[in-house]
Structures are given as structure tokens and as C-alpha cells.
Design a protein around this motif. Structure first.
Motif, short mmCIF file in Angstrom:
data_model
loop_
_atom_site.label_atom_id
_atom_site.label_comp_id
_atom_site.label_asym_id
_atom_site.label_seq_id
_atom_site.Cartn_x
_atom_site.Cartn_y
_atom_site.Cartn_z
N PRO A 1 81.20 16.33 62.61
CA PRO A 1 81.64 17.64 62.10
C PRO A 1 83.07 17.63 61.56
N THR A 2 83.95 16.89 62.23
CA THR A 2 85.33 16.77 61.76
C THR A 2 85.40 16.05 60.42
N ILE A 3 84.62 14.97 60.31
CA ILE A 3 84.61 14.19 59.06
C ILE A 3 84.09 15.05 57.91
N ILE A 4 83.01 15.80 58.15
CA ILE A 4 82.44 16.65 57.11
C ILE A 4 83.45 17.71 56.67
N THR A 5 84.15 18.30 57.63
CA THR A 5 85.12 19.33 57.31
C THR A 5 86.27 18.78 56.47
N TYR A 6 86.76 17.61 56.84
CA TYR A 6 87.86 17.02 56.08
C TYR A 6 87.41 16.56 54.69
N ILE A 7 86.18 16.09 54.60
CA ILE A 7 85.64 15.73 53.28
C ILE A 7 85.55 16.98 52.39
N SER A 8 85.17 18.11 52.99
CA SER A 8 85.08 19.35 52.21
C SER A 8 86.45 19.78 51.69
N ILE A 9 87.48 19.56 52.49
CA ILE A 9 88.84 19.89 52.03
C ILE A 9 89.23 19.01 50.85
N PHE A 10 89.03 17.71 51.01
CA PHE A 10 89.38 16.76 49.94
C PHE A 10 88.58 17.03 48.68
N SER A 11 87.27 17.25 48.83
CA SER A 11 86.40 17.49 47.68
C SER A 11 86.79 18.77 46.94
N SER A 12 87.10 19.82 47.70
CA SER A 12 87.49 21.09 47.09
C SER A 12 88.76 20.95 46.27
N LEU A 13 89.73 20.25 46.83
CA LEU A 13 90.99 20.05 46.11
C LEU A 13 90.80 19.17 44.88
N LEU A 14 89.89 18.18 44.98
CA LEU A 14 89.61 17.30 43.85
C LEU A 14 88.96 18.08 42.70
#
Length: 320
Positions: free
Chosen positions: A150-163
Motif C-alpha cells: 500500500p505504501t509503494i502504491i501510494t508513493y507511485i501515485s504521487i510520482f505518476s501524478s507529478l510526472l
């Protein structure tokens, strides 16, 4: 009760993700909306207008990330209380829009779905109630995956959104929900619907010193419009590439015009400074901001149909 918690969790999470995504692909649109909210005639906090873009990006990314975090069960307490703060902000804005009839389109779902001010407010009331319910049942919100996933998915969502945000700001919206999207016909958009409501395109006017040339231009096969909604706010570096592509277009038989809401004398100075090989027509600034999220940007038309649209950084990719 636990089933109701999971149902509420899914509804809130999906709505926040959808609401954030349709704005994530076009953050400039949200920036314009917050500029409208902060203007003198609405909230009268104009000193915040220069910060509307980062403010819009922060809220958009927060919507997407918190929606995903809620679904995967990442740090439930932090997620729920963050959602509560966010929905209170939205609830106030939609109530203000509805009660004072100041902003007729709150932009809750970007340009994808249009809601009336009261519809937006009632939608936020429902979300507020669901989130408040979840605050009292945080213990029932468990991670759907074990370990750190869940932590990994959340951080990926942050990175993807900013990208995605970065890409869209440099180029143009990935998905265009507006009536000037590639493939749309502007002339068709100007026709009144059978129910007599306002057409999707109701303010497309291209004026020279005497006449509206829009009908004539929309009838032509090869047209290039250089959109400069505000000369003072435009990117100066863009005009050198614009000059180059405009000259190529003219050689290939295109009718080329600049379109701006700036004063005529300023545009003449710009023509001379950048050797722009076209004249400028006047159009409302809001309309130009709707047509293309670039300043300057380029629109290619064929008998009123948008066949290409580019930010100035990508004009060399236009196939003439």
C-alpha cells in the motif's frame, strides 16, 4: 456496518480519483478556475492569483493520491483527516458559488462533466457525510495488501501524478474535453442544440478592425491560427519557433493569422520584433484560453475542423 464502511470507502475513493484525474490531465484549466475564485468580484483575494497554478496542482495531486490511499488502506487516519480538510475546502467553494451565483461552473470535474453550482454543492455535501462517517469508523479501514505494497502504491501515485502534470504543462492536455479538441468541428459546435440551450461554442469571434472573419476562416481548407491570449504573459522564446512554422505554412498555401486579446499597438510591436509573417485578429481572452492551453500555441483548421493543436514547444512536429 463494516460493509457500509467499505461501500463508503469505495465511493469516496473512486470519486476523488476521477475528480482529480480529469483535472490532472489539464491543470491549467484548474488554474484559470482558481483565478476566477480569487478575483475581485468573487472572494477578493487577488494577492493569491500568482500562486494559483501551484495551488491547483497541490489540490489535484492530493485528490488523486488520497483517493488511491483510501482504496489501498494506506495510513487510514492520515488519509481520512486529509480528505476531510480537502472536502471542507471544496464544500465552501461550491456553497459560495451556488449561494452567491458567482462562479457558474465550479470545475469540480474539469471540462469532462459540467455541474450546476447547486449540483456541485450537494455532491460535496454527500461526500462530506461519507467522509465524516469514515472518521468514526477508521478502525474498519484496513490495508487491502499485506506488507509495504500500500505504501509503494501510494508513493507511485504521487510520482505518476507529478510526472503527468509536468508533461501536460510542457506540452498540452493528454485528454481534451473541450469543444476545440482535435477532431471537433467548430462550426458544428456553434449550432444551437434542439433544446435551445447555449451552443458549446458561443464566443468564437475573430475580428479585424471592421468585421468578424470567423465564418470566412472556418470555411477555408488550410488555416493556421497562432493563439496569443495575452502578449504580456506569453513566452517570448516561443515566437522564434512560431515565425519559422508560420513561414513554412504560408509557403504551403495556408491562411495564417495570429489571434489575441491584447491591444493592437502591442501586437504591432511584437510583429516587428519577431518578424511575424501574419496579422492579428481579436478574440476574447477566455475563449483563447479555452481553445489551447498555451501562450503562444497553434491551431490547425480544415473547414472548421481542428486537425492539430500544439504548444509552441512542439510546433516543429506539425505536419503541413
Amino acid at each position: 456496518m463494516k460493509l457500509l464502511v467499505q461501500f463508503s470507502r469505495i465511493i469516496v475513493g473512486v470519486l476523488f480519483i476521477f475528480s482529480g484525474f480529469v483535472k490532472l490531465v489539464d491543470p491549467i484549466g484548474s488554474q484559470y478556475k482558481f483565478q476566477e475564485y480569487f478575483s475581485e468580484g468573487v472572494l477578493n483575494i487577488e494577492f493569491l492569483i500568482p500562486y494559483t497554478l501551484p495551488f491547483a496542482i497541490l489540490l489535484i495531486v492530493a485528490e488523486v493520491v488520497l483517493g488511491i490511499a483510501l482504496l489501498v488502506g494506506w495510513k487510514p487516519k492520515l488519509t481520512i483527516f486529509s480528505l476531510l480538510i480537502l472536502i471542507i475546502v471544496f464544500l465552501f467553494l461550491t456553497w459560495y458559488s451556488a449561494y452567491y451565483n458567482k462562479v457558474t461552473d465550479c470545475g469540480c470535474f474539469g471540462d469532462a462533466i459540467k455541474l450546476t453550482p447547486w449540483q456541485s454543492f450537494y455532491k460535496d455535501v454527500l461526500l462530506t457525510l461519507l467522509i465524516l462517517f469514515l472518521t468514526f469508523r477508521i478502525k474498519d479501514i484496513k490495508p487491502i495488501f499485506a506488507g509495504k505494497l500500500p505504501t509503494i502504491i501510494t508513493y507511485i501515485s504521487i510520482f505518476s501524478s507529478l510526472l503527468v502534470t509536468y508533461y501536460v504543462l510542457v506540452h498540452l492536455p493528454i485528454i481534451d474535453f473541450r469543444p476545440y479538441a482535435i477532431g471537433k468541428n467548430i462550426s458544428e459546435g456553434m449550432k444551437y442544440p434542439e433544446d435551445g440551450s447555449i451552443p458549446l461554442v458561443h464566443d468564437f469571434v475573430l475580428e479585424d478592425s471592421q468585421n468578424d472573419l470567423a465564418p470566412e476562416i472556418l470555411a477555408k481548407e488550410k488555416v493556421m491560427l497562432v493563439i496569443v491570449y495575452n502578449l504580456d504573459k506569453s513566452d517570448e522564446n516561443g515566437f522564434f519557433k512560431i515565425t519559422e512554422v508560420a513561414n513554412k505554412a504560408i509557403k504551403k498555401g495556408y491562411t495564417v493569422y495570429g489571434v489575441s486579446a491584447s491591444f493592437a499597438d502591442e501586437l504591432i510591436l511584437a510583429q516587428n520584433k519577431y518578424n511575424l509573417p501574419f496579422e492579428f485578429l481579436f478574440c476574447d481572452e477566455t475563449t483563447l484560453k479555452t481553445i489551447v492551453r498555451a501562450n503562444p500555441g497553434v491551431l490547425i483548421l480544415n473547414k472548421g475542423t481542428v486537425v492539430d493543436k500544439r504548444n509552441w514547444v512542439d510546433v516543429d512536429e506539425i505536419k503541413l
